[in-house]
Scaffold this motif. Structure first.
Motif, PDB file in Angstrom:
ATOM      1  N   SER A   1       8.663 -31.798 -33.730  1.00 58.52           N
ATOM      2  CA  SER A   1       8.216 -32.021 -32.288  1.00 58.52           C
ATOM      3  C   SER A   1       6.460 -32.714 -32.598  1.00 58.52           C
ATOM      4  O   SER A   1       6.172 -31.393 -33.458  1.00 58.52           O
ATOM      5  CB  SER A   1       8.574 -31.116 -31.096  1.00 58.52           C
ATOM      6  OG  SER A   1       7.636 -30.223 -30.504  1.00 58.52           O
ATOM      7  N   CYS A   2       6.063 -32.536 -31.279  1.00 57.36           N
ATOM      8  CA  CYS A   2       4.925 -32.920 -31.656  1.00 57.36           C
ATOM      9  C   CYS A   2       4.097 -31.526 -31.009  1.00 57.36           C
ATOM     10  O   CYS A   2       2.654 -31.473 -31.648  1.00 57.36           O
ATOM     11  CB  CYS A   2       4.272 -33.970 -30.640  1.00 57.36           C
ATOM     12  SG  CYS A   2       4.206 -36.218 -31.502  1.00 57.36           S
ATOM     13  N   TYR A   3       5.093 -31.090 -30.422  1.00 59.84           N
ATOM     14  CA  TYR A   3       4.172 -30.114 -29.573  1.00 59.84           C
ATOM     15  C   TYR A   3       4.419 -28.083 -30.706  1.00 59.84           C
ATOM     16  O   TYR A   3       4.909 -28.650 -31.553  1.00 59.84           O
ATOM     17  CB  TYR A   3       4.835 -29.213 -28.341  1.00 59.84           C
ATOM     18  CG  TYR A   3       5.133 -31.020 -27.723  1.00 59.84           C
ATOM     19  CD1 TYR A   3       3.936 -31.644 -27.739  1.00 59.84           C
ATOM     20  CD2 TYR A   3       6.087 -31.196 -27.543  1.00 59.84           C
ATOM     21  CE1 TYR A   3       4.141 -33.067 -26.441  1.00 59.84           C
ATOM     22  CE2 TYR A   3       5.881 -32.572 -26.334  1.00 59.84           C
ATOM     23  CZ  TYR A   3       5.017 -33.254 -26.625  1.00 59.84           C
ATOM     24  OH  TYR A   3       4.876 -34.271 -26.198  1.00 59.84           O
ATOM     25  N   THR A   4       3.444 -27.385 -30.203  1.00 67.28           N
ATOM     26  CA  THR A   4       3.588 -25.968 -31.047  1.00 67.28           C
ATOM     27  C   THR A   4       3.703 -24.189 -30.324  1.00 67.28           C
ATOM     28  O   THR A   4       4.122 -25.419 -29.050  1.00 67.28           O
ATOM     29  CB  THR A   4       2.212 -26.047 -31.845  1.00 67.28           C
ATOM     30  OG1 THR A   4       1.373 -25.526 -31.438  1.00 67.28           O
ATOM     31  CG2 THR A   4       1.860 -27.076 -32.990  1.00 67.28           C
ATOM     32  N   GLU A   5       3.377 -23.325 -30.917  1.00 68.51           N
ATOM     33  CA  GLU A   5       4.065 -22.396 -29.800  1.00 68.51           C
ATOM     34  C   GLU A   5       2.486 -22.182 -28.820  1.00 68.51           C
ATOM     35  O   GLU A   5       2.351 -21.212 -27.978  1.00 68.51           O
ATOM     36  CB  GLU A   5       3.893 -21.078 -30.623  1.00 68.51           C
ATOM     37  CG  GLU A   5       5.854 -20.973 -31.410  1.00 68.51           C
ATOM     38  CD  GLU A   5       5.365 -19.761 -32.020  1.00 68.51           C
ATOM     39  OE1 GLU A   5       6.826 -19.350 -32.265  1.00 68.51           O
ATOM     40  OE2 GLU A   5       4.892 -19.653 -32.821  1.00 68.51           O
ATOM     41  N   ALA A   6       1.455 -23.029 -29.362  1.00 70.50           N
ATOM     42  CA  ALA A   6      -0.091 -22.688 -28.500  1.00 70.50           C
ATOM     43  C   ALA A   6      -0.005 -22.734 -27.184  1.00 70.50           C
ATOM     44  O   ALA A   6      -0.258 -22.409 -26.637  1.00 70.50           O
ATOM     45  CB  ALA A   6      -1.260 -23.600 -29.888  1.00 70.50           C
ATOM     46  N   VAL A   7       1.071 -24.186 -27.173  1.00 74.01           N
ATOM     47  CA  VAL A   7       1.245 -24.619 -25.654  1.00 74.01           C
ATOM     48  C   VAL A   7       2.970 -24.501 -25.367  1.00 74.01           C
ATOM     49  O   VAL A   7       2.804 -25.774 -26.787  1.00 74.01           O
ATOM     50  CB  VAL A   7       0.326 -25.702 -25.326  1.00 74.01           C
ATOM     51  CG1 VAL A   7       0.851 -25.955 -23.552  1.00 74.01           C
ATOM     52  CG2 VAL A   7      -1.240 -25.202 -25.129  1.00 74.01           C
ATOM     53  N   HIS A   8       3.502 -24.222 -24.444  1.00 74.81           N
ATOM     54  CA  HIS A   8       4.323 -24.304 -24.188  1.00 74.81           C
ATOM     55  C   HIS A   8       5.074 -25.825 -23.922  1.00 74.81           C
ATOM     56  O   HIS A   8       4.229 -26.587 -23.927  1.00 74.81           O
ATOM     57  CB  HIS A   8       5.623 -23.851 -22.909  1.00 74.81           C
ATOM     58  CG  HIS A   8       6.680 -24.138 -22.592  1.00 74.81           C
ATOM     59  ND1 HIS A   8       7.441 -24.511 -22.232  1.00 74.81           N
ATOM     60  CD2 HIS A   8       7.374 -22.727 -22.721  1.00 74.81           C
ATOM     61  CE1 HIS A   8       8.533 -24.256 -22.604  1.00 74.81           C
ATOM     62  NE2 HIS A   8       8.881 -23.288 -22.695  1.00 74.81           N
TER      63      HIS A   8
END
Length: 123
Positions: free
Chosen positions: A88-95
């Protein structure tokens, strides 16, 4: 100060010899019945990840790693390929759901400019 960019990563190897590394909080595509994504620091030997063809590969080794610098590219699909593995492009920093919503205007601008999501599965 270079230490400001010293980042914790996780490195892993699959049964086929695929080696990949990502930040601890980056979400990786997994092939399981209860989750589609898990943070890298939760990856364990025996988990199955998805390669670029969407095929399952068993993780055989997971180790902490350190490196300098970090990247967090964003794509219109919300997915990237790192070392031949779907992330994913996303991390735990922001849901991820919130991050995806907040980046909707950026995706719209990219779409209007002629960019379209790739073949990887999206949110």
């Amino acid at each position: 100060d270079k230490s400001a960019f010293d980042t914790q990563y996780i490195s892993a190897i699959t049964a086929s010899g695929q080696y990949f590394t990502a930040s601890r909080g980056h979400y990786i595509s997994v092939a399981s019945s209860d989750a589609k994504m898990i943070a890298m620091h939760k990856l364990s030997p025996g988990d199955f990840i998805l390669n670029t063809l969407g095929l399952k590969e068993e993780v055989t080794s997971v180790q902490p790693a350190r490196s300098t610098g970090a990247l967090n590219p964003q794509t219109s699909s919300g997915y990237i390929v790192v070392d031949g593995v779907q992330f994913s492009c996303y991390t735990e920093a922001v849901h991820p759901v919130l991050a995806h919503a907040l980046l909707a205007p950026v995706r719209l601008m990219a779409l209007l400019a002629g960019d379209a999501p790739g073949p990887l599965r999206g949110f």
